[in-house]
Every structure is written in C-alpha cells, then in structure tokens.
Scaffold this active site. Structure first.
Site, PDB file in Angstrom:
ATOM      1  N   GLU A  13      -6.808   3.157  -4.876  1.00  0.00           N
ATOM      2  CA  GLU A  13      -5.455   3.011  -5.408  1.00  0.00           C
ATOM      3  C   GLU A  13      -4.616   2.481  -4.261  1.00  0.00           C
ATOM      4  OE1 GLU A  13      -1.950   3.186  -5.537  1.00  0.00           O
ATOM      5  OE2 GLU A  13      -1.966   5.376  -5.601  1.00  0.00           O
ATOM      6  N   CYS A  30       4.168   4.489  -4.310  1.00  0.00           N
ATOM      7  CA  CYS A  30       3.312   3.309  -4.507  1.00  0.00           C
ATOM      8  C   CYS A  30       3.659   2.537  -5.764  1.00  0.00           C
ATOM      9  CB  CYS A  30       1.839   3.721  -4.519  1.00  0.00           C
ATOM     10  SG  CYS A  30       1.434   4.945  -5.783  1.00  0.00           S
TER      11      CYS A  30
END
Length: 481
Positions: free
Chosen positions: A225, A259
């Site tokens: 990720e 993020c």
C-alpha cells in the site's frame, strides 16, 4: 534470504531475537495449522479488549512521537476504526471460513469441487509512522481472522507507540502468536529478508520496491500500500462551500499526513477564488488557532518538516501564489506545525506536483473541462484514491469507469478507508493487493482448490487408445468435429 538474516543475527542481538520469535511462530503454526472459528473469534475478542484498555496510552504515545498529535484524531481515526474492524471480522469470520462450492466441469464429472480457505502461516506486517495503530491493527485483524501468526515491525519514527503496542499485544497474545518488533537499521533490513508466508507493507514507493525485492528472494507474496498523489476533481455545478468543507477535513486531518488525503485539486476555470474563500472559512472554523491548539497536529519529525518546506520554497520560486490560512496570525518558529496552505498557480513541474505531499498543503490547478481533468489524471501514475464532486450520477459513473485508482470517492474524501466491507489497496504505482473485508481474509489465506472424485472414474473414457467410440462422441458433442 535466510543466510543474510543469520549473518545479521550473529552481529545484532535484536535481529537474533527477531529470528527466534519467527522460529517459535513457525513451530507453533505447525502444531496448530488450522485454528477453529471459535479460536479466531476469541483472539479477536482479546484484541478488542486490549485496544479499549490501552486507548489512552496509545493516543499519548503517538502524540509524543509526533511532537503533538490530536488525541481526538487518534481515537477516531485509529482506535475507533480498529475496533470496528475487529467487530466486523468477528461477525463474519465463520462464513469466510466455510468451503466454497465450485463447478467441476465436464472433464471431472462426476466430482465435487470446492475451495478451502487455509492459513498461510506466519505473516509479517511493516507499519508506517502516519497511522501506526490502525495500519498495524488492520492487517493484524485480517491475518488473525485467516488463522495466521503475525509479526509486526513498528516504525522507528514512532518508537513510543511501538513500545506501547508491544506491551499491549503481549498482554493479549503469546509471543508465538503475535509479536511486535521495534528497532531500526539492521532490524528493519532483516525483517523484510525473513521467509514470511506473506508480507504486508504500507509506506513509500521507494521502500516498497526494496521490500518487494527482498521478499522475492524467498518467493514471499507481498501486499503493498504505497499511496501516491490522490487527485480531487470538482465539477462546476457542485457547491463550492460543500466541496471546501469536505476537502478541508481530508486535507487537515492529521495535518495532511494521510496516504489517501486529497493531494491536489482540479477546479473549473474561474472557480478558484470562490473555493479559496470557502476553504479558508472552513479551516478557520475548525482551527481558530493553530500553534497551541490541541486539535491541530504537528508534522511528525524534522526530516518531514524540511521536505514540505522545500516544496513550498520551490513553488514560490516558480511563481506560485502561496496562501497560508492562519486565523490568529500566529508565529510558527520552534514548532513543527505548518498552517493549512493553498498553492495557486501550481505547475506540473513543481516539486509539490511531482511528489506525494503528506502535509497540509493543497495545490490548485484550473481546468477547462471534465475531459481535460481526466486526461491530466490518466497521464500520471495511478493513485491510491481519486475524489470527484458532482451530484450528477451519470457523470460520476463516467469518472469511475474512465479512471484507474485504488478507490474512488464521490462527494467525499478519505472515509472510504473506514468502511470495513470495502477492500483497501492501490493499483500499479500506488500498490498491489487488498486487505479489509472478505478480500483481506483471502489475502491472508491460501484458497486451496479441492477436487473430490466419486467412485465412478469418468477419465477412463478418454484414455488412449484414441480410437474408441467415446472419443468419437466427445469430438462430435464438444469439439464440433
């Protein structure tokens, strides 16, 4: 590479201890390779209990590591979401574990085909600094639901949180079930070289490449990720006040160190001033002061602070208009707090448009049309998230189907991560693999194919020699000959 880890272990006691824990988890898995649903639910229950017990300790530790981080943000974005993930998995794990019927096909008939979810074994989780609780607990929940043992490598940027997490999980689990590894340097290097059955990494693209390269030596599957620059597009028909309210939440939460935070904004030509006024009003409403405001979070360390300041300096040098939102006209010397900042006149060649910002800075670019916005987005690396604001469902569907991203939010930012029934992950440069939801259970499982033959062995009818009547019938019925 096992030999590399062994060499480091001879020189570093922390690496040696980490290797010992790995060996104990591998041995424990061998003795209990298929925990029952009740055992898994009991593990999740213990996890829930210690999260609730340690929530204040966790929030305090993160705040100390950051220099200051809002405890309310930590409890909402990390503690609450972790508890919801545990609740969701506990409710669904029995169904997830059930074998799935599959169609056996003509060549195997009569037979039964099914999938059996099976634990992988020992899972390694590499945790970033920005959400060091949620991004440790999320993969842990998926891995425990699938019946695995787990080793968690906490970030060296959040050492106090790492020690707190270690103490918390040691209260709930034996070391051969769940263990937290702290440390930096050789410890971090050795962790990614260990022969895990799966590695989950959240962090930067550059480090993700290294993790993947190290894991490849052991043929260890990885879930990456990686973030990236998540674009936000606002259609000209959408109320700017509403867009500003929602975008301000995503950009200012955790001081933009998220993020999936909206990274840059594409606005219709001529709408910038209206948006800036609305965005400034919303930020000022949420944070009337900044420096001593317990609700507003600091940048995590000097390195990250300097990086963001270099982006701002580069934007100024290239002619951008930089607007700081500082309602109380405060001074920020000797702090790592950066006021929410808008960049007007951002250019693609600026550092702030080349790199993930990870801070409370919002570049704005004006576009002539939706098609131009999509062309701009699609010409760049595929992001972890894309956000589109428009009440026209047909246009929204068009954006969904004509862009690639790990996730898409329509009239919303960030909160999709907390929806437990949605898998989470990136695509291309923003990552690979999914966790959360049933897809997360699959990630941490070997979905083993099982075929059970009946006493009737139909294969004998296709065995050589190939001049039997059965072959003629097969050719006629199935091959059109």
């Amino acid at each position: 590479m096992v030999a590399h880890v062994a060499a480091l272990a001879e020189q570093n006691p922390q690496v040696a201890d980490m290797q010992r824990i790995f060996n104990s988890q591998r041995a424990a898995y061998g003795l209990r390779p298929m925990p029952s649903a009740d055992e898994r639910i009991a593990s999740l229950k213990r996890l829930r209990e210690v999260i609730i017990k340690y929530q204040d300790d966790l929030a305090d530790a993160v705040s100390q590591d950051f220099g200051h981080r809002s405890t309310h943000e930590t409890k909402i974005a990390e503690v609450l979401t972790s508890l919801e993930a545990v609740k969701y998995a506990s409710k669904n794990v029995k169904n997830w574990m059930k074998p799935q019927k599959r169609h056996s096909g003509i060549l195997a008939m009569p037979a039964k085909a099914r999938l059996h979810p099976q634990p992988l074994g020992v899972v390694g989780v590499v945790v970033p600094w920005n959400y060091p609780i949620f991004l440790a607990i999320g993969p842990l929940v998926g891995a425990l639901s699938a019946g695995n043992r787990v080793m968690i490598k906490s970030s060296s940027f959040t050492p106090r949180l790492g020690e707190t997490l270690k103490r918390m999980l040691a209260e709930a689990f034996s070391e051969d079930t769940v263990a937290v590894i702290t440390g930096r340097g050789e410890v971090s290097e050795a962790f990614s070289h260990m022969p895990f059955d799966q590695i989950t990494f959240t962090g930067s693209t550059n480090v993700g490449r290294t993790i993947m390269q190290n894991a490849a030596a052991n043929l260890t599957p990885v879930l990456l990720e990686l973030g990236g620059k998540s674009p936000t597009i606002v259609h000209e028909s959408y109320p700017m006040t509403d867009a500003a309210e929602r975008i301000a939440f995503g950009k200012c939460w955790n001081a933009g160190q998220t993020c999936v935070a909206p990274d840059y904004l594409l606005l219709p030509r001529g709408k910038t001033d209206e948006f800036v006024i609305a965005f400034t009003a919303q930020v000022s409403k949420m944070y009337p002061t900044l420096v001593t405001n317990a609700d507003y979070t600091s940048v995590v360390n000097d390195k990250q602070y300097s990086r963001i300041q270099s982006y701002l300096a580069d934007a100024r040098e290239q002619g951008a208009r930089v607007i700081e939102i500082n309602p109380a006209n405060e001074r920020f010397e000797n702090t790592r707090k950066i006021p929410p900042t808008i960049i007007i006149g951002a250019k693609p060649e600026m550092l702030i448009m080349q790199n993930e910002i990870f801070g409370p800075i919002l570049p704005i670019l004006e576009i002539e049309s939706l098609s131009q916005a999509l062309e701009f987005v699609n010409s760049r690396p595929r992001p972890l998230a894309l956000y589109y604001f428009d009440n026209d469902s047909a246009r929204a569907d068009y954006v969904v189907t004509h862009t690639h991203s790990g996730a898409t939010g329509i009239n919303d930012v960030v909160t999709h991560v907390g929806v437990d029934d949605l898998p989470f992950g990136g695509v291309g440069p923003s990552g690979m693999g999914r966790y959360h939801a049933y897809e997360g259970f699959q990630t941490y499982s070997n979905m083993k194919a099982v075929l059970v033959r009946s006493s009737i062995y139909s294969v004998r009818y296709i065995l050589p020699p190939f001049n039997k009547a059965s072959h003629t019938l097969i050719k006629k019925l199935f091959l059109g000959q």
